[in-house]
Design a protein around this motif. Structure first.
Motif, PDB file in Angstrom:
ATOM      1  N   ARG A 177       0.839  -1.197   0.000  1.00 46.40           N
ATOM      2  CA  ARG A 177       0.000   0.000   0.000  1.00 46.40           C
ATOM      3  C   ARG A 177       0.879   1.253   0.000  1.00 46.40           C
ATOM      4  NH1 ARG A 177      -5.232  -1.171   0.595  1.00 46.40           N
ATOM      5  NH2 ARG A 177      -5.797  -3.219   1.433  1.00 46.40           N
ATOM      6  N   THR A 178       0.466   2.243  -0.767  1.00 48.96           N
ATOM      7  CA  THR A 178       1.220   3.489  -0.891  1.00 48.96           C
ATOM      8  C   THR A 178       0.287   4.673  -0.691  1.00 48.96           C
ATOM      9  OG1 THR A 178       0.823   3.617  -3.276  1.00 48.96           O
ATOM     10  CG2 THR A 178       2.805   2.417  -2.551  1.00 48.96           C
ATOM     11  N   ALA A 179       0.883   5.848  -0.481  1.00 52.41           N
ATOM     12  CA  ALA A 179       0.080   7.053  -0.260  1.00 52.41           C
ATOM     13  C   ALA A 179      -0.764   7.380  -1.492  1.00 52.41           C
ATOM     14  CB  ALA A 179       0.993   8.229   0.082  1.00 52.41           C
ATOM     15  N   GLU A 180      -0.162   7.268  -2.692  1.00 55.36           N
ATOM     16  CA  GLU A 180      -0.923   7.585  -3.896  1.00 55.36           C
ATOM     17  C   GLU A 180      -2.018   6.547  -4.146  1.00 55.36           C
ATOM     18  OE1 GLU A 180       3.111   5.822  -5.190  1.00 55.36           O
ATOM     19  OE2 GLU A 180       2.375   7.305  -3.751  1.00 55.36           O
ATOM     20  N   GLY A 181      -1.721   5.278  -3.798  1.00 56.41           N
ATOM     21  CA  GLY A 181      -2.745   4.257  -3.919  1.00 56.41           C
ATOM     22  C   GLY A 181      -3.894   4.494  -2.961  1.00 56.41           C
ATOM     23  N   ASP A 182      -3.584   4.935  -1.754  1.00 59.74           N
ATOM     24  CA  ASP A 182      -4.636   5.240  -0.786  1.00 59.74           C
ATOM     25  C   ASP A 182      -5.490   6.417  -1.245  1.00 59.74           C
ATOM     26  OD1 ASP A 182      -4.138   3.201   0.979  1.00 59.74           O
ATOM     27  OD2 ASP A 182      -2.836   4.386   2.293  1.00 59.74           O
ATOM     28  N   LEU A 183      -4.865   7.370  -1.926  1.00 59.87           N
ATOM     29  CA  LEU A 183      -5.633   8.497  -2.443  1.00 59.87           C
ATOM     30  C   LEU A 183      -6.653   8.016  -3.472  1.00 59.87           C
ATOM     31  CD1 LEU A 183      -4.238  11.984  -3.266  1.00 59.87           C
ATOM     32  CD2 LEU A 183      -5.950  10.946  -4.735  1.00 59.87           C
ATOM     33  N   VAL A 184      -6.204   7.132  -4.384  1.00 64.02           N
ATOM     34  CA  VAL A 184      -7.133   6.578  -5.374  1.00 64.02           C
ATOM     35  C   VAL A 184      -8.239   5.785  -4.680  1.00 64.02           C
ATOM     36  CG1 VAL A 184      -7.335   4.842  -7.202  1.00 64.02           C
ATOM     37  CG2 VAL A 184      -5.534   6.567  -7.323  1.00 64.02           C
ATOM     38  N   ARG A 185      -7.857   5.012  -3.670  1.00 64.01           N
ATOM     39  CA  ARG A 185      -8.859   4.226  -2.945  1.00 64.01           C
ATOM     40  C   ARG A 185      -9.913   5.136  -2.308  1.00 64.01           C
ATOM     41  NH1 ARG A 185      -9.547   3.497   2.128  1.00 64.01           N
ATOM     42  NH2 ARG A 185      -7.485   4.327   2.658  1.00 64.01           N
ATOM     43  N   GLN A 186      -9.462   6.202  -1.668  1.00 59.94           N
ATOM     44  CA  GLN A 186     -10.408   7.117  -1.030  1.00 59.94           C
ATOM     45  C   GLN A 186     -11.290   7.813  -2.058  1.00 59.94           C
ATOM     46  OE1 GLN A 186      -8.646   9.562   2.308  1.00 59.94           O
ATOM     47  NE2 GLN A 186      -6.793   8.514   1.640  1.00 59.94           N
ATOM     48  N   ALA A 187     -10.685   8.228  -3.194  1.00 58.62           N
ATOM     49  CA  ALA A 187     -11.464   8.912  -4.226  1.00 58.62           C
ATOM     50  C   ALA A 187     -12.521   7.981  -4.816  1.00 58.62           C
ATOM     51  CB  ALA A 187     -10.532   9.411  -5.332  1.00 58.62           C
ATOM     52  N   PHE A 188     -12.113   6.758  -5.183  1.00 58.25           N
ATOM     53  CA  PHE A 188     -13.021   5.849  -5.869  1.00 58.25           C
ATOM     54  C   PHE A 188     -14.098   5.325  -4.928  1.00 58.25           C
ATOM     55  CE2 PHE A 188     -14.205   1.707  -7.699  1.00 58.25           C
ATOM     56  CZ  PHE A 188     -14.533   2.101  -8.987  1.00 58.25           C
ATOM     57  N   THR A 189     -13.711   4.870  -3.750  1.00 59.92           N
ATOM     58  CA  THR A 189     -14.712   4.341  -2.823  1.00 59.92           C
ATOM     59  C   THR A 189     -15.607   5.458  -2.301  1.00 59.92           C
ATOM     60  OG1 THR A 189     -13.175   4.482  -0.943  1.00 59.92           O
ATOM     61  CG2 THR A 189     -13.272   2.393  -2.142  1.00 59.92           C
ATOM     62  N   GLY A 190     -15.041   6.662  -2.166  1.00 60.01           N
ATOM     63  CA  GLY A 190     -15.875   7.792  -1.774  1.00 60.01           C
ATOM     64  C   GLY A 190     -16.945   8.077  -2.815  1.00 60.01           C
ATOM     65  N   ALA A 191     -16.563   8.018  -4.095  1.00 63.08           N
ATOM     66  CA  ALA A 191     -17.548   8.224  -5.160  1.00 63.08           C
ATOM     67  C   ALA A 191     -18.615   7.142  -5.122  1.00 63.08           C
ATOM     68  CB  ALA A 191     -16.846   8.225  -6.511  1.00 63.08           C
ATOM     69  N   LEU A 192     -18.213   5.885  -4.884  1.00 60.52           N
ATOM     70  CA  LEU A 192     -19.192   4.804  -4.788  1.00 60.52           C
ATOM     71  C   LEU A 192     -20.169   5.037  -3.641  1.00 60.52           C
ATOM     72  CD1 LEU A 192     -17.077   1.564  -5.416  1.00 60.52           C
ATOM     73  CD2 LEU A 192     -18.526   2.801  -7.033  1.00 60.52           C
ATOM     74  N   ASP A 193     -19.676   5.678  -2.577  1.00 64.84           N
ATOM     75  CA  ASP A 193     -20.521   5.941  -1.413  1.00 64.84           C
ATOM     76  C   ASP A 193     -21.304   7.250  -1.524  1.00 64.84           C
ATOM     77  OD1 ASP A 193     -19.734   3.610  -0.191  1.00 64.84           O
ATOM     78  OD2 ASP A 193     -18.125   4.564   0.970  1.00 64.84           O
ATOM     79  N   GLY A 194     -21.023   8.038  -2.583  1.00 69.69           N
ATOM     80  CA  GLY A 194     -21.813   9.246  -2.808  1.00 69.69           C
ATOM     81  C   GLY A 194     -21.245  10.526  -2.255  1.00 69.69           C
ATOM     82  N   TRP A 195     -19.937  10.569  -1.942  1.00 69.03           N
ATOM     83  CA  TRP A 195     -19.364  11.822  -1.436  1.00 69.03           C
ATOM     84  C   TRP A 195     -18.167  12.276  -2.265  1.00 69.03           C
ATOM     85  CZ3 TRP A 195     -14.431  10.911   0.654  1.00 69.03           C
ATOM     86  CH2 TRP A 195     -14.175   9.610   1.092  1.00 69.03           C
ATOM     87  N   ILE A 196     -18.368  12.337  -3.563  1.00 70.32           N
ATOM     88  CA  ILE A 196     -17.311  12.779  -4.474  1.00 70.32           C
ATOM     89  C   ILE A 196     -16.962  14.247  -4.255  1.00 70.32           C
ATOM     90  CG2 ILE A 196     -18.831  13.506  -6.363  1.00 70.32           C
ATOM     91  CD1 ILE A 196     -16.843  12.175  -8.289  1.00 70.32           C
ATOM     92  N   GLU A 197     -17.855  15.013  -3.654  1.00 75.21           N
ATOM     93  CA  GLU A 197     -17.594  16.443  -3.457  1.00 75.21           C
ATOM     94  C   GLU A 197     -16.471  16.704  -2.469  1.00 75.21           C
ATOM     95  OE1 GLU A 197     -20.697  15.080  -0.523  1.00 75.21           O
ATOM     96  OE2 GLU A 197     -20.316  14.851  -2.676  1.00 75.21           O
ATOM     97  N   SER A 198     -15.883  15.637  -1.915  1.00 70.94           N
ATOM     98  CA  SER A 198     -14.814  15.815  -0.936  1.00 70.94           C
ATOM     99  C   SER A 198     -13.545  16.417  -1.529  1.00 70.94           C
ATOM    100  CB  SER A 198     -14.480  14.470  -0.287  1.00 70.94           C
ATOM    101  OG  SER A 198     -14.026  13.554  -1.276  1.00 70.94           O
ATOM    102  N   GLY A 199     -13.444  16.500  -2.830  1.00 72.78           N
ATOM    103  CA  GLY A 199     -12.304  17.167  -3.431  1.00 72.78           C
ATOM    104  C   GLY A 199     -11.240  16.260  -3.995  1.00 72.78           C
ATOM    105  N   PHE A 200     -11.452  14.953  -4.002  1.00 68.59           N
ATOM    106  CA  PHE A 200     -10.460  14.053  -4.561  1.00 68.59           C
ATOM    107  C   PHE A 200     -10.414  14.116  -6.091  1.00 68.59           C
ATOM    108  CE2 PHE A 200     -11.066  11.790  -0.443  1.00 68.59           C
ATOM    109  CZ  PHE A 200      -9.747  11.826  -0.029  1.00 68.59           C
ATOM    110  N   TYR A 201     -11.528  14.518  -6.710  1.00 62.22           N
ATOM    111  CA  TYR A 201     -11.606  14.589  -8.168  1.00 62.22           C
ATOM    112  C   TYR A 201     -11.515  16.033  -8.638  1.00 62.22           C
ATOM    113  CZ  TYR A 201     -13.014   9.698  -8.676  1.00 62.22           C
ATOM    114  OH  TYR A 201     -13.039   8.321  -8.675  1.00 62.22           O
ATOM    115  N   ALA A 202     -10.723  16.269  -9.680  1.00 62.24           N
ATOM    116  CA  ALA A 202     -10.702  17.588 -10.306  1.00 62.24           C
ATOM    117  C   ALA A 202     -12.060  17.844 -10.953  1.00 62.24           C
ATOM    118  CB  ALA A 202      -9.595  17.653 -11.361  1.00 62.24           C
ATOM    119  N   ALA A 203     -12.479  19.100 -10.978  1.00 59.63           N
ATOM    120  CA  ALA A 203     -13.799  19.433 -11.510  1.00 59.63           C
ATOM    121  C   ALA A 203     -13.948  19.010 -12.964  1.00 59.63           C
ATOM    122  CB  ALA A 203     -14.047  20.936 -11.369  1.00 59.63           C
TER     123      ALA A 203
END
Length: 311
Positions: A177-203
């Motif tokens: 596990r790496t920091a960049e991998g964890d960022l992708v994990r948080q972004a993708f799973t966050g989107a699946l859970d409905g909170w993409i507005e957290s800022g992980f994705y560029a507009a």
């Protein structure tokens, strides 16, 4: 076929990117197309894992390739990216994203020749030992092919047979596990859970959901995730494998991830695989490619919203 060394240089390749490029183009592209090379780079025991069911052995790969070329004699593939990890001492794991084109002049499992052009994308994750691919996971969406040929979801369901409950094999190794991998994990799973507005994705994040469905904007990811949750209820996402590559300070950091997503459909528990490539710039996802099998989901009663027109 047993390689004598886990590395690639002993076989004349300048690392994993050179290996993937050369074997892919030499096997499948004209003018040097040579299907006999499949016996060199795939073993009789090589398993290729898909939600549609496993393919095993070099002879199966050859047979499937002949069938594809009967449909698309002008088949031509282009490698878009190869993300990799490993070393000469331990061997390599590679994630190749590629695009192929062809014209249906030979007919498909869906019906007779249509004369229509097709653009198809896939992501193949391979374990390479010596010059041999010993195991592979393939993310591809045959329903996108059917749509481009003018067939409906009902046509594709009637023409194909899938396992009742697809189960894709898990890799028999751990990943780091790496920091960049964890960022992708948080972004993708966050989107699946409905909170993409957290800022992980560029507009203006660009997303390829399928070969014929490509959208810009973080809102597109929200729509896709909402559609999945509407069909499958709460989603659980696990990572089977993940690694990243930074080619230079001026290029995006690229992350390859092999996902296992579970939910509940009208026929009971559902599990499917998805392979993704993500580009990161300044800690945000700026582009992503999601490769998964819509048709496998449809065979389990999960019909995701279809695009109004194929592009």
């Amino acid at each position: 076929m047993t390689p004598h060394s886990p590395g690639l240089r002993a076989f004349g390749f300048d690392g994993p990117v050179d290996y993937i490029k050369r074997i892919t183009y030499d096997i499948w592209n004209l003018p040097h197309r040579n299907l006999e090379l499949i016996r060199r780079y795939y073993a009789p025991s090589t398993a290729i894992h898909l939600d549609a069911g496993d393919l095993v052995g070099d002879e199966t790969v050859i047979a499937n390739t002949h069938a594809r070329l009967r449909t698309y004699p002008d088949f031509h593939g282009t490698i878009d990216d190869t993300i990799w990890t490993g070393s000469e001492e331990e061997g390599y794991r590679t994630s190749m994203r590629w695009t192929w084109t062809g014209t249906d002049t030979g007919g498909t499992t869906y019906g007779p020749a249509t004369g229509r052009p097709v653009t198809f994308t896939a992501i193949a994750n391979c374990i390479v030992r010596g010059e041999v691919i010993i195991e592979e996971w393939l993310g591809a969406n045959p329903l996108a092919q059917a749509r481009q040929l003018g067939y409906t979801l009902e046509d594709a369901l009637e023409a194909t047979r899938y396992p009742q409950t697809p189960r894709v094999a898990r890799p028999a190794f751990d990943f780091t596990r790496t920091a960049e991998g964890d960022l992708v994990r948080q972004a993708f799973t966050g989107a699946l859970d409905g909170w993409i507005e957290s800022g992980f994705y560029a507009a203006d994040c660009a997303t390829a959901f399928a070969p014929d469905i490509q959208r810009d904007g973080a809102g597109a990811m929200t729509e896709w995730a909402n559609g999945l949750r509407a069909a499958l209820g709460p989603l659980a996402a696990e990572i089977d494998d993940q690694y990243s590559l930074q080619a230079s300070d001026t290029l995006p950091l690229r992350v390859a991830t092999q996902w296992r997503i579970a939910g509940t459909g009208p026929q009971g528990p559902v599990e499917f695989s998805l392979i993704s490539h993500h580009h990161l710039v300044d800690g945000r996802v700026t582009a992503q490619w999601l490769a998964y099998d819509e048709l496998a989901l449809a065979h389990q009663g999960i019909a995701l919203p279809q695009p109004a027109t194929a592009v």
